[in-house]
Design a protein around this motif. Structure first.
Motif, PDB file in Angstrom:
ATOM      1  N   MET A  29       0.829  -1.204   0.000  1.00  0.00           N
ATOM      2  CA  MET A  29       0.000   0.000   0.000  1.00  0.00           C
ATOM      3  C   MET A  29       0.861   1.250   0.000  1.00  0.00           C
ATOM      4  SD  MET A  29      -2.955  -1.186   2.722  1.00  0.00           S
ATOM      5  CE  MET A  29      -3.643   0.465   2.778  1.00  0.00           C
ATOM      6  N   THR A  30       1.915   1.263   0.797  1.00  0.00           N
ATOM      7  CA  THR A  30       2.781   2.446   0.872  1.00  0.00           C
ATOM      8  C   THR A  30       3.513   2.682  -0.446  1.00  0.00           C
ATOM      9  OG1 THR A  30       3.107   1.987   3.222  1.00  0.00           O
ATOM     10  CG2 THR A  30       4.594   3.565   2.200  1.00  0.00           C
ATOM     11  N   VAL A  31       4.042   1.607  -1.054  1.00  0.00           N
ATOM     12  CA  VAL A  31       4.731   1.736  -2.334  1.00  0.00           C
ATOM     13  C   VAL A  31       3.772   2.215  -3.421  1.00  0.00           C
ATOM     14  CG1 VAL A  31       5.890   0.430  -4.157  1.00  0.00           C
ATOM     15  CG2 VAL A  31       6.526   0.062  -1.769  1.00  0.00           C
ATOM     16  N   SER A  32       2.558   1.672  -3.408  1.00  0.00           N
ATOM     17  CA  SER A  32       1.559   2.112  -4.392  1.00  0.00           C
ATOM     18  C   SER A  32       1.234   3.589  -4.215  1.00  0.00           C
ATOM     19  CB  SER A  32       0.292   1.277  -4.258  1.00  0.00           C
ATOM     20  OG  SER A  32       0.556  -0.086  -4.473  1.00  0.00           O
ATOM     21  N   LEU A  33       1.131   4.021  -2.965  1.00  0.00           N
ATOM     22  CA  LEU A  33       0.872   5.439  -2.698  1.00  0.00           C
ATOM     23  C   LEU A  33       1.999   6.314  -3.213  1.00  0.00           C
ATOM     24  CD1 LEU A  33      -0.793   7.675  -1.236  1.00  0.00           C
ATOM     25  CD2 LEU A  33       0.557   7.151   0.806  1.00  0.00           C
ATOM     26  N   TYR A  36       1.979   6.057  -7.410  1.00  0.00           N
ATOM     27  CA  TYR A  36       0.885   6.476  -8.277  1.00  0.00           C
ATOM     28  C   TYR A  36       0.110   7.687  -7.769  1.00  0.00           C
ATOM     29  CZ  TYR A  36       1.736   1.851 -10.263  1.00  0.00           C
ATOM     30  OH  TYR A  36       2.318   0.752 -10.829  1.00  0.00           O
ATOM     31  N   TRP A  37       0.037   7.897  -6.457  1.00  0.00           N
ATOM     32  CA  TRP A  37      -0.865   8.927  -5.946  1.00  0.00           C
ATOM     33  C   TRP A  37      -0.180  10.019  -5.129  1.00  0.00           C
ATOM     34  CZ3 TRP A  37      -2.734   3.698  -4.786  1.00  0.00           C
ATOM     35  CH2 TRP A  37      -3.644   3.254  -5.737  1.00  0.00           C
ATOM     36  N   ILE A  38       1.124   9.883  -4.870  1.00  0.00           N
ATOM     37  CA  ILE A  38       1.767  10.855  -3.989  1.00  0.00           C
ATOM     38  C   ILE A  38       1.722  12.257  -4.566  1.00  0.00           C
ATOM     39  CG2 ILE A  38       4.085  10.545  -4.952  1.00  0.00           C
ATOM     40  CD1 ILE A  38       3.135  11.051  -1.257  1.00  0.00           C
ATOM     41  N   HIS A  39       1.847  12.394  -5.916  1.00  0.00           N
ATOM     42  CA  HIS A  39       1.843  13.727  -6.530  1.00  0.00           C
ATOM     43  C   HIS A  39       0.474  14.393  -6.431  1.00  0.00           C
ATOM     44  CE1 HIS A  39       0.474  10.958  -9.669  1.00  0.00           C
ATOM     45  NE2 HIS A  39      -0.167  11.987 -10.210  1.00  0.00           N
ATOM     46  N   LYS A  40      -0.590  13.574  -6.252  1.00  0.00           N
ATOM     47  CA  LYS A  40      -1.930  14.138  -6.137  1.00  0.00           C
ATOM     48  C   LYS A  40      -2.246  14.586  -4.712  1.00  0.00           C
ATOM     49  CE  LYS A  40      -3.852  11.353  -9.929  1.00  0.00           C
ATOM     50  NZ  LYS A  40      -4.895  10.361 -10.313  1.00  0.00           N
ATOM     51  N   ILE A  41      -1.749  13.853  -3.735  1.00  0.00           N
ATOM     52  CA  ILE A  41      -2.092  14.162  -2.338  1.00  0.00           C
ATOM     53  C   ILE A  41      -0.960  14.866  -1.612  1.00  0.00           C
ATOM     54  CG2 ILE A  41      -3.650  12.182  -2.237  1.00  0.00           C
ATOM     55  CD1 ILE A  41      -1.552  10.695  -0.649  1.00  0.00           C
ATOM     56  N   GLU A  42       0.141  15.124  -2.305  1.00  0.00           N
ATOM     57  CA  GLU A  42       1.284  15.771  -1.658  1.00  0.00           C
ATOM     58  C   GLU A  42       0.926  17.118  -1.031  1.00  0.00           C
ATOM     59  OE1 GLU A  42       5.800  17.307  -2.821  1.00  0.00           O
ATOM     60  OE2 GLU A  42       4.740  15.889  -4.112  1.00  0.00           O
ATOM     61  N   PRO A  43       0.103  17.961  -1.670  1.00  0.00           N
ATOM     62  CA  PRO A  43      -0.243  19.242  -1.046  1.00  0.00           C
ATOM     63  C   PRO A  43      -0.993  19.104   0.278  1.00  0.00           C
ATOM     64  CG  PRO A  43      -0.747  19.275  -3.394  1.00  0.00           C
ATOM     65  CD  PRO A  43      -0.457  17.854  -3.030  1.00  0.00           C
ATOM     66  N   PHE A  44      -1.604  17.950   0.517  1.00  0.00           N
ATOM     67  CA  PHE A  44      -2.413  17.768   1.722  1.00  0.00           C
ATOM     68  C   PHE A  44      -1.671  17.013   2.832  1.00  0.00           C
ATOM     69  CE2 PHE A  44      -5.087  17.623  -2.109  1.00  0.00           C
ATOM     70  CZ  PHE A  44      -5.905  18.725  -1.885  1.00  0.00           C
ATOM     71  N   LEU A 132       8.723  13.124  -3.655  1.00  0.00           N
ATOM     72  CA  LEU A 132       8.957  12.770  -2.259  1.00  0.00           C
ATOM     73  C   LEU A 132       8.153  11.510  -1.929  1.00  0.00           C
ATOM     74  CD1 LEU A 132       8.743  16.301  -0.595  1.00  0.00           C
ATOM     75  CD2 LEU A 132      10.787  15.046  -1.291  1.00  0.00           C
ATOM     76  N   VAL A 133       8.604  10.760  -0.929  1.00  0.00           N
ATOM     77  CA  VAL A 133       7.948   9.489  -0.583  1.00  0.00           C
ATOM     78  C   VAL A 133       7.611   9.493   0.905  1.00  0.00           C
ATOM     79  CG1 VAL A 133       9.037   8.170  -2.427  1.00  0.00           C
ATOM     80  CG2 VAL A 133      10.181   8.374  -0.212  1.00  0.00           C
ATOM     81  N   SER A 134       6.626   8.655   1.270  1.00  0.00           N
ATOM     82  CA  SER A 134       6.192   8.543   2.663  1.00  0.00           C
ATOM     83  C   SER A 134       6.644   7.231   3.315  1.00  0.00           C
ATOM     84  CB  SER A 134       4.662   8.634   2.740  1.00  0.00           C
ATOM     85  OG  SER A 134       4.064   7.582   1.993  1.00  0.00           O
ATOM     86  N   SER A 135       7.314   6.364   2.573  1.00  0.00           N
ATOM     87  CA  SER A 135       7.707   5.057   3.099  1.00  0.00           C
ATOM     88  C   SER A 135       8.618   5.174   4.308  1.00  0.00           C
ATOM     89  CB  SER A 135       8.396   4.237   2.003  1.00  0.00           C
ATOM     90  OG  SER A 135       7.531   4.014   0.917  1.00  0.00           O
ATOM     91  N   ALA A 136       9.533   6.138   4.278  1.00  0.00           N
ATOM     92  CA  ALA A 136      10.474   6.284   5.385  1.00  0.00           C
ATOM     93  C   ALA A 136       9.751   6.699   6.666  1.00  0.00           C
ATOM     94  CB  ALA A 136      11.550   7.310   5.028  1.00  0.00           C
TER      95      ALA A 136
END
Length: 420
Positions: A29-33, A36-44, A132-136
Motif C-alpha cells: 500500500m505504501t509503495v503504491s501510494l 501512483y498517488w503521492i503527486h496528487k495528495i502531496e499538497p495535503f 517525495l515518498v512517505s515510506s520512510a
C-alpha cells in the motif's frame, strides 16, 4: 473446524505469519501510494511525513538491519527460556511458553518490520527521484512501535521465567478445563448407564485408525450428529488416554454411518494437550514440584507452593460428578454416554509421585496434607471419606515412633482436620 482451529493454535508460526502478511500488505500500500498517488495528495500531507528517495533508502536500510538484529536476539532469548523451562521446570511446560501470545507477537512484529523495510526498498525506483515518498516516515513509526514492544518483551521474559508466574498460568489452564467439564454436565444426567434406550441390540464397535493420545472429543458435535442420524454412542475412551491402532473408541447403536464420519469427532495426536485434559494440566504442576524436591535442585518451598495449588484445583472439581455422563439432544433424548471424571483416579494420579519422592521431606508431606484439607472442605460427604482414606496412603510407611515431637504434633493436627 474445531480440528483445524486446534492445529492452528498448536502452530507457533501462525501469529508471526499473520503479522508478516499484514506488514507485506502495508508495504504494498505504501509503495503504491508513493508510486501512483503521492503527486496528487502531496499538497495535503505535512512536509515532515515526506522525504527524498535517498534519505528514505538510508532510513529503511538502517531499520531493516536493526530489526533483523532484534529478531535474532528475540529468537536467542526464546531458546534460552525454553532450555530453562525444560531443565528446571518440566518439558511439558514448553508449549505453554511457546503458545504465549506476547512471545509470538514479538516475533511477528519484528519479522513484519523487516519485511516492510525490504519490500519498500525493493520497489523504490529511480523514476521516483523527482517525487517525495512517505515510506520512510511509516518505517520510522513502525520502528518506534518495535522498540516499545521490545522493551515490553524483555519485561515479559523476565517475569515469565519466574516459577510463580508459570504456576499461575498452569493454574488458569486447569481452571478452564474444570469450567468446561462443569458446564458440560449442567442439565445433563449422570448415572451408571447399563442399557441404551431404544437401542438395546448389538452395537457396532469403531476402532481407532491410528495410535496416539486422545486430545479432544467434540461431544456437542457428536450429540448433534447422532440426533440427525438417529443413533446413540457409548464412548469407551476419554481425553488423555493413549490408544493404539485397532483399539475400540466407541460403540454405535442405530443407523449405519461411515466410520470416518464418527472418527472425525475424535482428535488423536502424538502428544497430550492441556486444553481439555485435566489430568495433564495437573501433571505439569506435579512435575514442577517433583523437580523442586529432587536432590539436584533441592527447592522444597517451590514444591510446597505447587502442592497447595494442586489442592486448590482439586477442590474446584466439586461440581464435576463421577460416573457416566449421558448427553441429550434438544428433544431430551440420550445420544452420547461418556465417562468424564473420576475423583479417585484424579486424586491418586495427582499425588502418588509426590508421595513416593517426597516422603523423606516432612515439609512436603505436610503440604500434601494441607492440600487434602483444602479439598476435604469443598467436596461432598462421599468424597470426604475418600480424602480421609487417601491420607492413610500418604502417611503409610512413616514410622511415627522415629519422628520428632514437633513433626508428629503437626501431622496429628492435620489428621484431626480430616476426620469425617
Amino acid at each position: 473446524m474445531k480440528r483445524f482451529l486446534m492445529k492452528m493454535r498448536k502452530g507457533i508460526w501462525v501469529v508471526p505469519a499473520l503479522y508478516s502478511m499484514s506488514s507485506l500488505i502495508l508495504a504494498i500500500m505504501t509503495v503504491s501510494l508513493d508510486t501512483y498517488w503521492i503527486h496528487k495528495i502531496e499538497p495535503f500531507i505535512p512536509v515532515m511525513m515526506l522525504t527524498s528517495i535517498d534519505l528514505a533508502q538510508t532510513v529503511l536500510s538502517a531499520i531493516a538491519s536493526s530489526l533483523l538484529t532484534m529478531t535474532t536476539f528475540t529468537f536467542s532469548t526464546v531458546m534460552v527460556v525454553l532450555t530453562t523451562y525444560s531443565s528446571q521446570f518440566s518439558p511439558r511446560t514448553l508449549q505453554n511458553f511457546v503458545k504465549d501470545k506476547t512471545t509470538m507477537r514479538g516475533l511477528g512484529i519484528f519479522l513484519g518490520g523487516f519485511i516492510y523495510s525490504i519490500i519498500s526498498l525493493l520497489f523504490m525506483r529511480q523514476s521516483l527521484e523527482e517525487h517525495l515518498v512517505s515510506s520512510a516516515f511509516v518505517g520510522v513509526l513502525y520502528a518506534i512501535v518495535c522498540l516499545a514492544f521490545f522493551a515490553y518483551f524483555i519485561h515479559h521474559i523476565a517475569t515469565s521465567i519466574q516459577i510463580s508466574r508459570l504456576i499461575e498460568r498452569l493454574e488458569q489452564e486447569a481452571l478452564k478445563v474444570i469450567d468446561y467439564y462443569s458446564s458440560l454436565q449442567q442439565n445433563q444426567e449422570v448415572k451408571a448407564f447399563t442399557m441404551i434406550p431404544a437401542h438395546d441390540g448389538n452395537g457396532t464397535n469403531i476402532p481407532s485408525h491410528k495410535s496416539g493420545f486422545i486430545q479432544f472429543i467434540d461431544l456437542s458435535g457428536l450429540v448433534l450428529f447422532c440426533s440427525e442420524n438417529d443413533s446413540v454412542i457409548e464412548i469407551q475412551t476419554k481425553v488423555g488416554e493413549f490408544v493404539k491402532e485397532g483399539d475400540i473408541l466407541f460403540t454405535i447403536y442405530g443407523n449405519e454411518i461411515s466410520e470416518e464420519e464418527y472418527r472425525s469427532y475424535i482428535y488423536i495426536g502424538r502428544e497430550r494437550m492441556g486444553e481439555y485434559d485435566l489430568a495433564y494440566s495437573l501433571q505439569k504442576i506435579v512435575e514442577i514440584a517433583l523437580r523442586a524436591v529432587s536432590p539436584g535442585i533441592n527447592d522444597p518451598n517451590t514444591a510446597r507452593d505447587s502442592i497447595k495449588y494442586l489442592g486448590l484445583l482439586l477442590s474446584e472439581t466439586h461440581d464435576i460428578k463421577d460416573g457416566i455422563v449421558t448427553l441429550k439432544d434438544k428433544d431430551r433424548y440420550p445420544r452420547v454416554s461418556v465417562t468424564i471424571f473420576s475423583f479417585n483416579h484424579i486424586l491418586y494420579k495427582t499425588f502418588y509421585q509426590l508421595v513416593h519422592y517426597g516422603k523423606e521431606d516432612i515439609s512436603v508431606i505436610l503440604a500434601i496434607m494441607d492440600a487434602l484439607i483444602m479439598v476435604y472442605r469443598e467436596v461432598d460427604t462421599d468424597r470426604k471419606h475418600i480424602v480421609y482414606d487417601f491420607h492413610k496412603y500418604v502417611l503409610h510407611g512413616m514410622d511415627k515412633d522415629q519422628m520428632q515431637e514437633w513433626d508428629l504434633y503437626y501431622i496429628n493436627e492435620k489428621i484431626e482436620m480430616l476426620r469425617p
